[in-house]
Design a protein around this motif. Structure first.
Motif, PDB file in Angstrom:
ATOM      1  N   GLU A  10       0.902  -1.131  -0.627  1.00 21.76           N
ATOM      2  CA  GLU A  10      -0.268  -0.088  -0.310  1.00 21.76           C
ATOM      3  C   GLU A  10       1.188   1.390  -0.609  1.00 21.76           C
ATOM      4  O   GLU A  10       2.215   1.157  -0.102  1.00 21.76           O
ATOM      5  CB  GLU A  10      -0.660  -0.208   1.483  1.00 21.76           C
ATOM      6  N   LEU A  11      -0.318   2.280  -0.143  1.00 21.28           N
ATOM      7  CA  LEU A  11       0.841   3.878  -0.023  1.00 21.28           C
ATOM      8  C   LEU A  11       1.460   3.953   1.480  1.00 21.28           C
ATOM      9  O   LEU A  11       0.434   3.974   2.554  1.00 21.28           O
ATOM     10  CB  LEU A  11       0.380   4.491  -0.294  1.00 21.28           C
ATOM     11  N   VAL A  12       2.283   4.483   1.722  1.00 23.54           N
ATOM     12  CA  VAL A  12       2.965   4.287   3.326  1.00 23.54           C
ATOM     13  C   VAL A  12       3.537   5.712   3.494  1.00 23.54           C
ATOM     14  O   VAL A  12       4.082   5.839   2.531  1.00 23.54           O
ATOM     15  CB  VAL A  12       3.564   3.612   3.519  1.00 23.54           C
ATOM     16  N   GLN A  13       4.376   6.019   4.134  1.00 21.08           N
ATOM     17  CA  GLN A  13       5.076   7.745   4.787  1.00 21.08           C
ATOM     18  C   GLN A  13       5.998   6.739   4.894  1.00 21.08           C
ATOM     19  O   GLN A  13       6.719   5.935   5.638  1.00 21.08           O
ATOM     20  CB  GLN A  13       3.945   8.635   5.470  1.00 21.08           C
ATOM     21  N   ALA A  14       7.190   7.615   4.885  1.00 20.80           N
ATOM     22  CA  ALA A  14       8.921   6.903   4.733  1.00 20.80           C
ATOM     23  C   ALA A  14       8.941   7.453   6.529  1.00 20.80           C
ATOM     24  O   ALA A  14       8.318   8.210   7.164  1.00 20.80           O
ATOM     25  CB  ALA A  14       9.527   8.320   4.173  1.00 20.80           C
ATOM     26  N   ASP A  91      12.640   2.653  -1.576  1.00 15.43           N
ATOM     27  CA  ASP A  91      11.578   1.112  -1.472  1.00 15.43           C
ATOM     28  C   ASP A  91      10.551   0.744  -2.478  1.00 15.43           C
ATOM     29  O   ASP A  91      10.328   0.466  -2.202  1.00 15.43           O
ATOM     30  CB  ASP A  91      11.725   0.722   0.023  1.00 15.43           C
ATOM     31  N   THR A  92      10.181   1.928  -2.889  1.00 16.64           N
ATOM     32  CA  THR A  92       8.776   2.119  -3.818  1.00 16.64           C
ATOM     33  C   THR A  92       9.324   1.391  -5.009  1.00 16.64           C
ATOM     34  O   THR A  92      10.426   1.171  -6.068  1.00 16.64           O
ATOM     35  CB  THR A  92       8.923   3.654  -4.230  1.00 16.64           C
ATOM     36  N   ALA A  93       8.959   0.215  -4.676  1.00 16.44           N
ATOM     37  CA  ALA A  93       8.345  -0.839  -5.850  1.00 16.44           C
ATOM     38  C   ALA A  93       7.281  -1.850  -5.929  1.00 16.44           C
ATOM     39  O   ALA A  93       6.538  -1.648  -4.804  1.00 16.44           O
ATOM     40  CB  ALA A  93       9.614  -1.673  -5.463  1.00 16.44           C
ATOM     41  N   GLN A 119       2.332  -4.062  -4.611  1.00 13.33           N
ATOM     42  CA  GLN A 119       3.045  -2.502  -5.259  1.00 13.33           C
ATOM     43  C   GLN A 119       2.776  -1.639  -3.585  1.00 13.33           C
ATOM     44  O   GLN A 119       1.904  -1.622  -2.401  1.00 13.33           O
ATOM     45  CB  GLN A 119       1.747  -1.621  -5.811  1.00 13.33           C
ATOM     46  N   VAL A 120       4.011  -1.369  -3.653  1.00 15.05           N
ATOM     47  CA  VAL A 120       4.569  -0.896  -2.081  1.00 15.05           C
ATOM     48  C   VAL A 120       5.511   0.236  -2.622  1.00 15.05           C
ATOM     49  O   VAL A 120       5.832   0.792  -3.343  1.00 15.05           O
ATOM     50  CB  VAL A 120       5.365  -1.515  -1.130  1.00 15.05           C
TER      51      VAL A 120
END
Length: 124
Positions: A10-14, A91-93, A119-120
């Motif tokens: 999922e979508l996550v903040q740094a 790490d987005t990939a 998807q991350v």
């Protein structure tokens, strides 16, 4: 028929955390599969992230994730996990789960079975 299904991306903040799961079916337990996680960012080659032996006694990590990611497996549930902490934008990939019978390797060619990926996305 072997099937690997990833989930948890999922979508996550740094700086945040995520746990990816990989549910496996159709794997013969007698083959003692090594399970691995790979990732692929847009425009880049698929790269090794982590792997774990059948017994779970040995784990391996790419230098880029060492100390931040933890791989584990629950053979009773036929599931492999990747706990990701201190996430960075790099790490987005798409993260892929893989199973192989050749013993530990960081080479994608050493894994015979692959999931479809999850998807991350890590935002700054």
């Amino acid at each position: 028929q072997v099937q690997l299904v990833e989930s948890g991306g999922e979508l996550v903040q740094a700086g945040g955390s995520l746990r990816l799961s990989c549910a496996a079916s159709g794997l013969s337990f007698s083959r003692r599969y090594v399970m691995g996680w790979f990732r692929q960012a847009p425009g880049k080659e698929r790269e090794f992230v982590s792997a774990i032996t059948w017994s779970g006694s040995s784990t391996y990590y790419a230098d880029s994730v060492k100390g931040r990611f933890t791989i584990s497996r629950d053979n009773a549930k036929n599931t492999v996990y990747l706990q990701m902490s201190s996430l960075k934008t790099e790490d987005t990939a798409v993260y892929y789960c893989a199973a192989g019978t050749s013993g530990y390797t960081s080479n994608p060619l050493g894994f015979q079975y692959w999931g479809q990926g999850t998807q991350v996305t890590v935002s700054s």
